[in-house]
Design a protein around this motif. Sequence first.
Motif, PDB file in Angstrom:
ATOM      1  N   ILE A 154      -2.947  -4.190  -0.059  1.00 52.47           N
ATOM      2  CA  ILE A 154      -2.452  -3.392   0.979  1.00 52.47           C
ATOM      3  C   ILE A 154      -3.262  -3.201   2.163  1.00 52.47           C
ATOM      4  CG2 ILE A 154      -2.371  -0.573   1.158  1.00 52.47           C
ATOM      5  CD1 ILE A 154      -1.549  -0.467  -1.842  1.00 52.47           C
ATOM      6  N   PHE A 155      -4.880  -3.309   2.240  1.00 55.32           N
ATOM      7  CA  PHE A 155      -5.476  -3.066   3.342  1.00 55.32           C
ATOM      8  C   PHE A 155      -6.152  -4.129   4.026  1.00 55.32           C
ATOM      9  CE2 PHE A 155      -5.788   0.985   0.499  1.00 55.32           C
ATOM     10  CZ  PHE A 155      -5.786   1.819   1.286  1.00 55.32           C
ATOM     11  N   HIS A 156      -5.885  -5.509   3.689  1.00 47.08           N
ATOM     12  CA  HIS A 156      -6.479  -6.561   4.346  1.00 47.08           C
ATOM     13  C   HIS A 156      -6.119  -6.842   5.932  1.00 47.08           C
ATOM     14  CE1 HIS A 156      -2.974  -8.890   2.819  1.00 47.08           C
ATOM     15  NE2 HIS A 156      -3.262  -9.584   3.915  1.00 47.08           N
ATOM     16  N   PHE A 157      -4.744  -6.265   6.114  1.00 47.36           N
ATOM     17  CA  PHE A 157      -4.411  -6.277   7.527  1.00 47.36           C
ATOM     18  C   PHE A 157      -5.284  -5.165   8.400  1.00 47.36           C
ATOM     19  CE2 PHE A 157      -0.136  -8.381   6.281  1.00 47.36           C
ATOM     20  CZ  PHE A 157      -0.632  -9.612   6.848  1.00 47.36           C
ATOM     21  N   LEU A 158      -5.334  -4.193   7.739  1.00 47.20           N
ATOM     22  CA  LEU A 158      -6.188  -3.197   8.354  1.00 47.20           C
ATOM     23  C   LEU A 158      -7.660  -3.596   8.446  1.00 47.20           C
ATOM     24  CD1 LEU A 158      -6.433  -0.310   9.681  1.00 47.20           C
ATOM     25  CD2 LEU A 158      -7.013   0.168   7.026  1.00 47.20           C
ATOM     26  N   ALA A 159      -7.855  -4.270   7.562  1.00 52.37           N
ATOM     27  CA  ALA A 159      -9.395  -4.727   7.829  1.00 52.37           C
ATOM     28  C   ALA A 159      -9.503  -6.007   8.815  1.00 52.37           C
ATOM     29  CB  ALA A 159      -9.827  -5.438   6.468  1.00 52.37           C
ATOM     30  N   PHE A 160      -8.591  -6.753   8.952  1.00 53.65           N
ATOM     31  CA  PHE A 160      -8.538  -7.767  10.129  1.00 53.65           C
ATOM     32  C   PHE A 160      -8.635  -7.175  11.282  1.00 53.65           C
ATOM     33  CE2 PHE A 160      -5.805 -11.617   8.209  1.00 53.65           C
ATOM     34  CZ  PHE A 160      -6.786 -11.795   7.244  1.00 53.65           C
ATOM     35  N   ARG A 161      -7.853  -5.840  11.671  1.00 55.67           N
ATOM     36  CA  ARG A 161      -7.990  -5.379  12.823  1.00 55.67           C
ATOM     37  C   ARG A 161      -9.321  -4.765  13.244  1.00 55.67           C
ATOM     38  NH1 ARG A 161      -2.773  -3.662  15.062  1.00 55.67           N
ATOM     39  NH2 ARG A 161      -1.879  -5.608  15.476  1.00 55.67           N
ATOM     40  N   ILE A 162      -9.903  -4.147  12.119  1.00 52.17           N
ATOM     41  CA  ILE A 162     -11.311  -3.671  12.221  1.00 52.17           C
ATOM     42  C   ILE A 162     -12.198  -4.647  12.786  1.00 52.17           C
ATOM     43  CG2 ILE A 162     -13.221  -2.694  11.025  1.00 52.17           C
ATOM     44  CD1 ILE A 162     -11.131  -1.064   9.273  1.00 52.17           C
ATOM     45  N   GLY A 214      -9.998  -9.614  -8.713  1.00 48.75           N
ATOM     46  CA  GLY A 214      -8.958  -9.520  -9.356  1.00 48.75           C
ATOM     47  C   GLY A 214      -8.652  -8.007  -9.800  1.00 48.75           C
ATOM     48  N   LYS A 215      -9.602  -7.313 -10.066  1.00 43.32           N
ATOM     49  CA  LYS A 215      -9.278  -6.029 -10.496  1.00 43.32           C
ATOM     50  C   LYS A 215      -9.124  -5.189  -8.955  1.00 43.32           C
ATOM     51  CE  LYS A 215     -12.570  -5.759 -14.271  1.00 43.32           C
ATOM     52  NZ  LYS A 215     -13.899  -5.139 -14.917  1.00 43.32           N
ATOM     53  N   ASN A 216      -9.460  -5.450  -8.078  1.00 43.38           N
ATOM     54  CA  ASN A 216      -8.840  -4.965  -6.942  1.00 43.38           C
ATOM     55  C   ASN A 216      -8.074  -5.539  -5.920  1.00 43.38           C
ATOM     56  OD1 ASN A 216     -11.168  -2.416  -6.504  1.00 43.38           O
ATOM     57  ND2 ASN A 216     -12.117  -4.173  -7.040  1.00 43.38           N
ATOM     58  N   SER A 217      -7.098  -6.476  -6.781  1.00 42.47           N
ATOM     59  CA  SER A 217      -6.078  -6.898  -5.795  1.00 42.47           C
ATOM     60  C   SER A 217      -5.093  -5.917  -5.249  1.00 42.47           C
ATOM     61  CB  SER A 217      -5.182  -8.006  -6.831  1.00 42.47           C
ATOM     62  OG  SER A 217      -4.675  -7.277  -7.912  1.00 42.47           O
ATOM     63  N   LEU A 218      -4.734  -4.908  -5.664  1.00 43.75           N
ATOM     64  CA  LEU A 218      -3.773  -3.817  -5.085  1.00 43.75           C
ATOM     65  C   LEU A 218      -4.392  -3.507  -3.615  1.00 43.75           C
ATOM     66  CD1 LEU A 218      -1.385  -2.279  -5.108  1.00 43.75           C
ATOM     67  CD2 LEU A 218      -2.522  -0.520  -6.301  1.00 43.75           C
ATOM     68  N   SER A 219      -5.663  -3.110  -3.866  1.00 47.95           N
ATOM     69  CA  SER A 219      -6.376  -2.600  -2.543  1.00 47.95           C
ATOM     70  C   SER A 219      -6.452  -3.639  -1.692  1.00 47.95           C
ATOM     71  CB  SER A 219      -7.872  -1.859  -2.951  1.00 47.95           C
ATOM     72  OG  SER A 219      -8.595  -3.065  -3.334  1.00 47.95           O
ATOM     73  N   ILE A 220      -6.687  -4.927  -1.807  1.00 43.90           N
ATOM     74  CA  ILE A 220      -6.958  -6.034  -1.070  1.00 43.90           C
ATOM     75  C   ILE A 220      -5.420  -6.394  -0.530  1.00 43.90           C
ATOM     76  CG2 ILE A 220      -7.374  -8.610  -0.815  1.00 43.90           C
ATOM     77  CD1 ILE A 220      -9.655  -7.807  -3.224  1.00 43.90           C
ATOM     78  N   LEU A 223     -13.400  -0.933  -0.058  1.00 45.48           N
ATOM     79  CA  LEU A 223     -13.954   0.156   0.442  1.00 45.48           C
ATOM     80  C   LEU A 223     -12.830   1.210   0.851  1.00 45.48           C
ATOM     81  CD1 LEU A 223     -16.976  -0.836   2.651  1.00 45.48           C
ATOM     82  CD2 LEU A 223     -17.138   0.289   0.196  1.00 45.48           C
ATOM     83  N   CYS A 224     -11.598   0.740   1.479  1.00 51.36           N
ATOM     84  CA  CYS A 224     -10.758   1.532   1.921  1.00 51.36           C
ATOM     85  C   CYS A 224      -9.938   2.270   0.560  1.00 51.36           C
ATOM     86  CB  CYS A 224      -9.761   0.632   2.758  1.00 51.36           C
ATOM     87  SG  CYS A 224     -10.350   0.293   4.342  1.00 51.36           S
TER      88      CYS A 224
END
Length: 363
Positions: free
Chosen positions: A283-291, A275-281, A332-333
């Motif tokens: 924004i970056f979860h599609f990049l994380a998928f690609r990784i 919940g505290k990191n919902s903004l980063s998740i 982490l991103c």
Amino acid sequence: MKKRIEWVDVFKGIAILLVVIGHSNSPINGYIYSFHMAAFLFISGFLCSYKNKDILEYSLKKIYTLIIPFILSNVGFIILVEIIIKLQKKKYFYVPDNVGFLKKLYLFFTQNIGVDLAGATWFLLVLFQITILFFFFKKYLIKRNIYYFLFSLLLFIYGYYLAIVLKKRFQGLLDLVFIGQFYYTIGYIFKEYRVLDKIDKKKYIKNSLLLFSLVLFYVFNNVFPSYVDFPSRGFRNPFFEVIASISGVYILFYISKLIENSKIKFMKQEFIKYGKNSLSILIFHFLAFRIIFFVGYKLKFFSKEQLSNLVPISKNNYWLVLSILSIYISILCMKPFSSLSKKLRKIIKNSNYYIKIKKYINK
């Protein structure tokens, strides 16, 4: 500093997990898409605090927390995609196009056209406009809650009219703003009248509402399917979709309170972290998928075809593992991104232009 409400962080944590799971092509997508965006808008309205702020202070806060991340993430992903296109040897991820870097920047700033990795950031732009619309009308024009609710309902209906009947697409996503602001308003009204606190204190009512919400949620996902997809304007019946959304939001609230009071501290702390990191998740979860896809390809788990796709190309049995891994990679991103965002906020706040406007408004 205001004390954080644990169940709210848990609520946001479960909601962002559902967003990621929804993008992982899971078998429960039909249920998730019936309420997950409404849940985020509801909790945003629930957390709304505007009464002691002036319009500049409020607008700048929302620019800092929503627009700067929106612009930075989109520009950053455009740069990253250009680098990938130039460096990739076997065209794993992207087929080279004739649209240059400057042209892509131009399209983003003039037509709100970004690259696929930034596919979830549309929500930041929509939420920013919802918060500004709410602040302006609620603070200056329609102060009574009942009248504002009726005004919000009219905007909601008009948003559906734009999206379904006229099928109009706006660069500023105005139709989505009009639809989304209704759930934001409901969240605000629930906070103002302490609706959830009152329900939480009465166990019989709380459990009865859960049972009622579960029945409604099932009916409006199976008998009258209420699958909603905001960015693609996947709307059908506003009445059914509101019922499915509100019942889903209540079920999520109930689960969040259970986790808040749970003796399993690890589970609670993990959802609070999400919940505290919902903004980063977001924004970056599609990049994380690609990784993850790339590593999986090297390990011969994914096909080469999967590398060029943003999400899993078919229903799968690894959706939960993919979702959890992508959440931690996203967190982490966020560290270097957050540092750059803070520097930009400082530059804006110390600029002569900002200081002059502030002095003018305070006169």
